[in-house]
Design a protein around this motif. Structure first.
Motif, PDB file in Angstrom:
ATOM      1  N   ASP A  50      46.487 144.341-111.062  1.00 50.06           N
ATOM      2  CA  ASP A  50      45.075 144.714-111.200  1.00 50.06           C
ATOM      3  C   ASP A  50      44.864 146.145-110.719  1.00 50.06           C
ATOM      4  N   SER A  94      37.421 148.554-117.351  1.00 48.30           N
ATOM      5  CA  SER A  94      38.581 147.855-116.800  1.00 48.30           C
ATOM      6  C   SER A  94      38.478 146.344-117.024  1.00 48.30           C
ATOM      7  N   LEU A 114      41.544 143.662-117.369  1.00 46.91           N
ATOM      8  CA  LEU A 114      41.777 142.715-116.280  1.00 46.91           C
ATOM      9  C   LEU A 114      41.759 141.287-116.815  1.00 46.91           C
ATOM     10  N   ARG A 143      44.836 138.293-117.356  1.00 44.77           N
ATOM     11  CA  ARG A 143      44.749 136.873-116.992  1.00 44.77           C
ATOM     12  C   ARG A 143      45.178 135.991-118.166  1.00 44.77           C
TER      13      ARG A 143
END
Length: 122
Positions: free
Chosen positions: A52, A66, A70, A74
């Motif tokens: 991250d 972002s 991010l 995941r």
């Protein structure tokens, strides 16, 4: 399938960052990011995770959202199908919201004498 598409997106982020900083080789990119060349190679092949912290650093330098990357991380790094599907839904919703904001800005910007290319909605 989903996993490889999302990994392509994370690799695209790496490539855009490399281009922005005028870095030609992945070896130089790895040094720039404080990674070993082998670790960067493993990130590209999906064997290691892009942290991250690095995602935030790269998107910050590129002045892009972002959140999308991010969430994409995941999706890519989820091992359970149910977890991956849940993160995929979040990514889809985030994309819909970002697109709606962009559409709204395109409609409002001319009335306010604004440049629609500017990121004024946060």
């Amino acid at each position: 399938m989903i996993r490889s598409l999302v990994m392509d997106e994370l690799c695209y982020l790496l490539d855009q960052y490399k281009k922005y900083h005028q870095i030609i080789k992945d070896k130089s990119l790895a040094q720039h990011l404080g990674l070993s060349n082998a670790y960067l190679c493993d990130i590209r092949k999906g064997r290691r995770r892009l942290s991250d912290k690095l995602i935030i650093k790269m998107t910050g330098d590129l002045s892009i959202d972002s959140g999308r990357y991010l969430i994409a991380a995941r999706v890519a790094y989820s091992y359970e199908a149910e977890e991956r599907l849940a993160w995929k839904r979040v990514l889809k919703k985030h994309t819909e919201v970002m697109n709606a904001e962009a559409d709204l800005l395109d409609k409002v910007a001319p009335e306010l004498n604004m440049d629609p290319e500017l990121d004024l909605i946060s």
